[in-house]
Design a protein around this motif. Structure first.
Motif, PDB file in Angstrom:
ATOM      1  N   GLN A 174       0.835  -1.186   0.000  1.00 15.20           N
ATOM      2  CA  GLN A 174       0.000   0.000   0.000  1.00 15.20           C
ATOM      3  C   GLN A 174       0.878   1.248   0.000  1.00 15.20           C
ATOM      4  O   GLN A 174       1.921   1.284   0.638  1.00 15.20           O
ATOM      5  N   GLN A 175       0.459   2.265  -0.735  1.00 20.35           N
ATOM      6  CA  GLN A 175       1.212   3.512  -0.783  1.00 20.35           C
ATOM      7  C   GLN A 175       0.355   4.672  -0.328  1.00 20.35           C
ATOM      8  O   GLN A 175      -0.851   4.682  -0.546  1.00 20.35           O
ATOM      9  N   LEU A 177      14.128  12.329   2.011  1.00 18.62           N
ATOM     10  CA  LEU A 177      13.760  11.230   2.918  1.00 18.62           C
ATOM     11  C   LEU A 177      12.560  10.450   2.386  1.00 18.62           C
ATOM     12  O   LEU A 177      12.552   9.227   2.389  1.00 18.62           O
ATOM     13  N   CYS A 178      11.547  11.172   1.923  1.00 18.14           N
ATOM     14  CA  CYS A 178      10.334  10.519   1.431  1.00 18.14           C
ATOM     15  C   CYS A 178      10.602   9.666   0.199  1.00 18.14           C
ATOM     16  O   CYS A 178       9.990   8.606   0.029  1.00 18.14           O
ATOM     17  N   GLU A 179      11.515  10.123  -0.646  1.00 23.95           N
ATOM     18  CA  GLU A 179      11.850   9.358  -1.855  1.00 23.95           C
ATOM     19  C   GLU A 179      12.493   8.014  -1.518  1.00 23.95           C
ATOM     20  O   GLU A 179      12.501   7.113  -2.341  1.00 23.95           O
ATOM     21  N   GLN A 180      13.011   7.873  -0.307  1.00 21.60           N
ATOM     22  CA  GLN A 180      13.648   6.622   0.116  1.00 21.60           C
ATOM     23  C   GLN A 180      12.663   5.663   0.791  1.00 21.60           C
ATOM     24  O   GLN A 180      13.034   4.562   1.158  1.00 21.60           O
ATOM     25  N   ILE A 181      11.427   6.093   0.957  1.00 19.56           N
ATOM     26  CA  ILE A 181      10.411   5.266   1.620  1.00 19.56           C
ATOM     27  C   ILE A 181       9.476   4.703   0.553  1.00 19.56           C
ATOM     28  O   ILE A 181       8.727   5.456  -0.062  1.00 19.56           O
ATOM     29  N   PRO A 182       9.517   3.402   0.332  1.00 15.67           N
ATOM     30  CA  PRO A 182       8.701   2.808  -0.734  1.00 15.67           C
ATOM     31  C   PRO A 182       7.199   3.001  -0.533  1.00 15.67           C
ATOM     32  O   PRO A 182       6.436   2.974  -1.488  1.00 15.67           O
ATOM     33  N   ARG A 242       4.689   4.427   8.556  1.00 13.49           N
ATOM     34  CA  ARG A 242       4.156   3.063   8.719  1.00 13.49           C
ATOM     35  C   ARG A 242       3.036   3.026   9.756  1.00 13.49           C
ATOM     36  O   ARG A 242       2.083   2.251   9.611  1.00 13.49           O
ATOM     37  N   ALA A 243       3.117   3.866  10.772  1.00 12.06           N
ATOM     38  CA  ALA A 243       2.044   3.942  11.761  1.00 12.06           C
ATOM     39  C   ALA A 243       0.762   4.477  11.114  1.00 12.06           C
ATOM     40  O   ALA A 243      -0.333   3.990  11.384  1.00 12.06           O
ATOM     41  N   GLN A 263      -2.356  -4.762   6.044  1.00 11.95           N
ATOM     42  CA  GLN A 263      -1.502  -4.679   4.866  1.00 11.95           C
ATOM     43  C   GLN A 263      -0.096  -4.172   5.132  1.00 11.95           C
ATOM     44  O   GLN A 263       0.689  -4.008   4.214  1.00 11.95           O
ATOM     45  N   VAL A 264       0.251  -3.865   6.368  1.00 11.41           N
ATOM     46  CA  VAL A 264       1.527  -3.203   6.624  1.00 11.41           C
ATOM     47  C   VAL A 264       2.436  -4.075   7.473  1.00 11.41           C
ATOM     48  O   VAL A 264       2.041  -4.633   8.476  1.00 11.41           O
TER      49      VAL A 264
END
Length: 127
Positions: A2-3, A22-27, A112-113, A122-123
């Protein structure tokens, strides 16, 4: 996976650049657009497809707390150097509050929270 479709808002270009990096490194994050002007964001935001606004609080023209009141149908995660806005942020139903400077690990944990609250099954719990 999920995104979260995210919009980034911070009036300080170095802070916005760091947040975007930072956000670009979080899938789990898809950056829809970033803004350094809260008034421009408010003007354009209804045309954007996003789930979460990651927003600074202290900005000229319009504070992040005022932005939150204008986009009540969207989730908002505040980022700020000031701890004293925390109560007001949560009264505005912010999904979280992150004090600057923060680490990539802290941002990832908060994202993630948010995803767990949105769709718990889903997480992954790995951070």
């Amino acid at each position: 996976m999920q995104q979260l479709k995210c919009v980034l808002l911070d009036d300080e270009i170095p802070g916005l650049t760091y947040l975007k990096l930072l956000c670009e490194q979080i899938p789990e994050i898809e950056i829809v657009k970033s803004f350094n002007d809260p008034l421009l964001f408010i003007k354009e935001q209804e045309k954007l497809d996003y789930d979460l606004c990651i927003c600074d609080i202290e900005m000229p023209g319009l504070k992040g707390t005022e932005v939150a009141q204008l986009i009540q149908s969207k989730m908002i995660l505040f980022t700020t150097a000031y701890k004293e806005f925390a109560v007001e942020a949560f009264e505005l139903n912010a999904v979280d509050y992150l004090t600057k400077p923060f680490s990539p690990h802290e941002l990832l944990a908060r994202i993630r929270a948010v995803l767990r609250r949105r769709a718990p099954e889903q997480v992954s719990d790995r951070v």
